[in-house]
Design a protein around this motif. Structure first.
Motif, short mmCIF file in Angstrom:
data_model
loop_
_atom_site.label_atom_id
_atom_site.label_comp_id
_atom_site.label_asym_id
_atom_site.label_seq_id
_atom_site.Cartn_x
_atom_site.Cartn_y
_atom_site.Cartn_z
N GLN A 71 53.18 27.54 36.34
CA GLN A 71 52.69 28.85 36.77
C GLN A 71 53.57 29.99 36.25
OE1 GLN A 71 52.43 28.30 41.06
NE2 GLN A 71 50.23 27.88 40.92
N CYS A 152 45.35 38.99 37.09
CA CYS A 152 44.89 38.54 38.41
C CYS A 152 43.46 37.99 38.33
CB CYS A 152 44.96 39.68 39.42
SG CYS A 152 46.64 40.17 39.87
N LEU A 156 42.21 34.24 39.36
CA LEU A 156 41.15 34.00 40.34
C LEU A 156 40.02 33.18 39.75
CD1 LEU A 156 40.97 37.50 42.09
CD2 LEU A 156 41.79 35.35 43.08
N GLY A 160 41.45 29.97 40.95
CA GLY A 160 40.85 30.16 42.27
C GLY A 160 41.78 30.78 43.29
N ASN A 161 42.98 31.17 42.87
CA ASN A 161 43.94 31.80 43.78
C ASN A 161 44.96 32.60 42.97
OD1 ASN A 161 46.24 29.97 43.00
ND2 ASN A 161 44.85 28.43 43.88
N LEU A 162 45.84 33.25 43.71
CA LEU A 162 46.89 34.06 43.07
C LEU A 162 48.28 33.47 43.34
CD1 LEU A 162 45.58 37.66 43.94
CD2 LEU A 162 45.31 36.42 41.79
N ASP A 163 48.33 32.17 43.53
CA ASP A 163 49.60 31.52 43.88
C ASP A 163 50.66 31.69 42.79
OD1 ASP A 163 48.47 30.74 46.22
OD2 ASP A 163 48.10 28.65 45.62
#
Length: 305
Positions: A71, A152, A156, A160-163
């Motif tokens: 990430q 961002c 998404l 599917g997220n902003l981890d």
């Protein structure tokens, strides 16, 4: 006698009142720029290119796996790509803007009106350059916010997220700031280049064509010098490229940022190894040359056209 003195003082007071202050000229320049299509249409193209450059990653089938595996590495890659897009596309925009702000003033003859009202040529030039720097800073900030939003969106859609945002470290923000600083340095030199050519040519056409031609010629010229080295085997051809402006600006971020990040140059680079301080010195020298040339030409030449 007293009537003549009073009249003279009144005329001088009226002249002072009609002469705009430095900040008044800046406000006027910002107002003129805001009302020109030549300001907004190229800016819209910059926005579209930045969006396209980032969102094209949506078609990558491996992007989700890349995000899951590393990430922080993904965020570094997107930051570096975003900064590269900003440097390239906003640089072209600032060259166009400088040509319109300065070259068009000469070409239309409106500069004579401003000078006739008591504004000195150098004060007017300083106000115009300051205005360009203000707009450039706003555009850079806006471009960075747009890039952050696009990243961002990528997260998404693909993850599917902003981890991934939670993995950002203080070192990441320090590296981002350093990369931003190289973009700002490139922006300042690019604007001064556009200003110098606009003052030299005293027309929109010359300022625009010469400014936009500089960096392509600079980058392509590196390849011709490579050919010269291959033919002659003389290191002179490679050593000269260490002092080309465009290649040094291209290589600046890759040399200033930590080597472990493996930042790639955004175009042609010098044919000999250069380090961060060297690229900064080359940018400084070119910037000073452009600035001195613009000031000297403005001060020495009369406004006759």
């Amino acid at each position: 006698m007293s009537t003549a003195i009073v009249t003279s003082e009144a005329e001088r007071a009226q002249l002072r009142a009609s002469t705009q202050s430095f900040f008044g000229i800046i406000r006027g320049e910002l107002l003129k720029m805001s009302r020109r299509w030549s300001t907004w249409i190229p800016l819209l193209l910059v926005v579209l290119f930045i969006c396209a450059g980032t969102l094209v990653r949506l078609i990558s089938v491996d992007l989700k796996q890349t995000i899951q595996m590393d990430q922080l590495g993904f965020m570094y890659t997107e930051m570096e790509n975003g900064m590269a897009f900003i440097q390239i596309f906003t640089g072209l925009y600032f060259l166009v803007l400088a040509a319109y702000v300065i070259g068009l003033e000469y070409q239309m003859g409106t500069i004579r009106v401003l000078v006739a009202r008591g504004v000195s040529k150098l004060t007017l030039l300083a106000a115009k350059v300051t205005t360009l720097f203000i707009v450039a800073l706003l555009v850079i900030i806006g471009s960075m916010l747009l890039t952050a939003l696009l990243i961002c969106i990528l997260l998404l859609v693909k993850a599917g997220n902003l981890d991934a945002l939670k993995t950002l470290t203080s070192q990441f923000w320090a590296d981002t700031w350093l990369h931003t600083l190289t973009v700002l340095i490139s922006t300042v030199v690019t604007i001064l280049l556009g200003v110098a050519f606009s003052v030299l040519g005293r027309s929109l056409t010359i300022g625009l064509s010469a400014g936009l031609a500089w960096f392509p010629v600079d980058n392509i010229g590196t390849q011709f010098f490579r050919l010269g080295y291959l033919i002659t085997k003389n290191d002179f051809w490679k050593n000269v490229t260490a002092y080309f402006l465009g290649p040094n600006l291209n290589a600046m971020a890759s040399q200033v940022l930590p080597a472990k990040l493996h930042v790639y140059a955004v175009g042609s680079v010098p044919l000999v190894p250069v380090d961060g301080p060297h690229t900064l010195w080359v940018a400084l020298v070119y910037g000073l040359i452009f600035l001195v040339a613009a000031i000297a030409l403005t001060a020495m030449r009369d406004i006759k056209e």
